[in-house]
Design a protein around this motif. Sequence first.
Motif, short mmCIF file in Angstrom:
data_model
loop_
_atom_site.label_atom_id
_atom_site.label_comp_id
_atom_site.label_asym_id
_atom_site.label_seq_id
_atom_site.Cartn_x
_atom_site.Cartn_y
_atom_site.Cartn_z
N ALA A 220 0.72 -1.26 -0.04
CA ALA A 220 -0.08 -0.01 0.00
C ALA A 220 0.84 1.05 0.12
O ALA A 220 1.76 1.34 0.31
CB ALA A 220 -0.91 0.07 1.26
N PHE A 221 0.21 2.42 -0.47
CA PHE A 221 1.07 3.75 -0.45
C PHE A 221 0.71 4.27 0.70
O PHE A 221 -0.58 4.41 1.02
CB PHE A 221 0.32 4.40 -1.96
N GLU A 285 -6.36 21.14 1.35
CA GLU A 285 -6.55 19.76 1.02
C GLU A 285 -6.84 19.50 -0.54
O GLU A 285 -6.63 18.38 -0.73
CB GLU A 285 -7.71 19.08 1.75
N GLU A 286 -7.08 20.55 -1.12
CA GLU A 286 -7.47 20.10 -2.49
C GLU A 286 -6.19 19.97 -3.30
O GLU A 286 -6.14 19.12 -4.00
CB GLU A 286 -8.33 21.52 -3.27
N PRO A 287 -5.31 21.10 -3.39
CA PRO A 287 -4.11 20.63 -3.97
C PRO A 287 -3.30 19.61 -3.33
O PRO A 287 -2.51 18.81 -4.03
CB PRO A 287 -3.26 22.13 -3.90
N LEU A 288 -3.41 19.62 -2.13
CA LEU A 288 -2.68 18.49 -1.51
C LEU A 288 -3.13 16.98 -1.91
O LEU A 288 -2.38 16.04 -2.39
CB LEU A 288 -2.76 18.13 0.01
N ASP A 294 -1.67 12.08 -7.91
CA ASP A 294 -0.59 12.20 -8.91
C ASP A 294 0.53 11.06 -8.67
O ASP A 294 1.01 10.10 -9.52
CB ASP A 294 -0.06 13.25 -9.34
N ARG A 295 1.10 11.18 -7.37
CA ARG A 295 2.19 10.40 -6.82
C ARG A 295 1.67 8.86 -6.86
O ARG A 295 2.53 8.09 -6.95
CB ARG A 295 2.63 10.78 -5.67
N ALA A 298 1.71 7.28 -10.06
CA ALA A 298 3.21 7.05 -10.44
C ALA A 298 3.46 5.70 -9.67
O ALA A 298 4.40 4.75 -10.25
CB ALA A 298 4.00 8.00 -10.11
N TYR A 299 3.24 5.68 -8.41
CA TYR A 299 3.68 4.37 -7.57
C TYR A 299 2.93 2.93 -8.19
O TYR A 299 3.55 2.18 -8.41
CB TYR A 299 3.12 4.50 -6.25
N ILE A 300 1.59 3.16 -8.56
CA ILE A 300 0.94 2.15 -9.22
C ILE A 300 1.67 1.58 -10.48
O ILE A 300 2.21 0.41 -10.56
CB ILE A 300 -0.48 2.13 -9.27
#
Length: 304
Positions: A220-221, A285-288, A294-295, A298-300
């Motif tokens: 898990a991420f 929290e919106e941009p967070l 996105d990250r 990339a991880y998946i």
Amino acid sequence: MDAINGSESFEEIPYADIKSFFDSAPALGDAAETKIKEELEKFIKRNYSPSENGTTRRVVCVTSGGTTVPLEQRCVRYIDNFSSGHRGAASTEYFLKAGYAVVFLYRKGTCQPYCRSLPDDPLLECFEVTSESNITGTLLKLPFTTIFEYLQLLQLLALSMRSLGPNAMFYLAAAVSDFYVPWESMAVHKIQSASGPLDIRLAQVPKMLPVLRKDWAPMAFCISFKLETDTKILLEKANMALKKYNMHMVVANELKTRKEEVIVVTKSGNITIRRDMTQAGADVEEPLVKLIVDRHSAYIGSQS
Ligand code: PAZ
């Protein structure tokens, strides 16, 4: 090892302390545990089984609010934490908007998604969620109060989400007590004032993050949060958590400015996220959540 995958090294995991914490914690109860497991299984199956077009939903566990530390087994008094649950509730809304299924593990009585300014109230549950909000079936709420309930539920959840591999995410925004009174050394009845000043010895809550990463849900991420009031030590502590607990990201925030700005600490550098000051009511929290989604993608990608 790249910045997304993180390092493979884990700090020594205090398995004996973890076992004794869970062994001595008051159990959730067989019936409650079975019900939660069934709910989770159904929720994961509903959201993770490929739909007609072959897509599955990613599932995020958002933890929210603070844990209590009871001082008596028949609890009259407890140590509490300031957390309002605003971060967790707001983030849940943005994860749902991004197409995730969310398990919202929250402290009873703290902020709820879509009604952040209202308290958690059974009366509100009487109102149906509208079909436009499109969250039916994609939000599962699980309440906790004490440190014992929180950690038992987190373990249950992590073991259930393990099968999702890298499509699972943990977004650990809850403020979790570092110290507690072990159940077996806790007064059973209300502590009496007649015996003079009160001396209480608090034990350290064993760190569960490394065991979550290594054993409960290793693919898990994982994002943890670090709150400090002293800005001078904030980034150092967040960096330490990143390495020591092998997190994919650590979100560092300072008590006074936490609604305006956070710093996301990663192995490849720090990213400052601010809420859009030009928009009234904009959330940090919106941009967070956008960055984290996105990250996570990339991880998946890096795991397939
Ligand atoms: O719940 P809230 O919106 O009032 O505050 C959020 C927060 C500060 C509890 C969260 O962002 C956080 O940092 N949680 C981890 C706290 C810690 O144990 O360091």
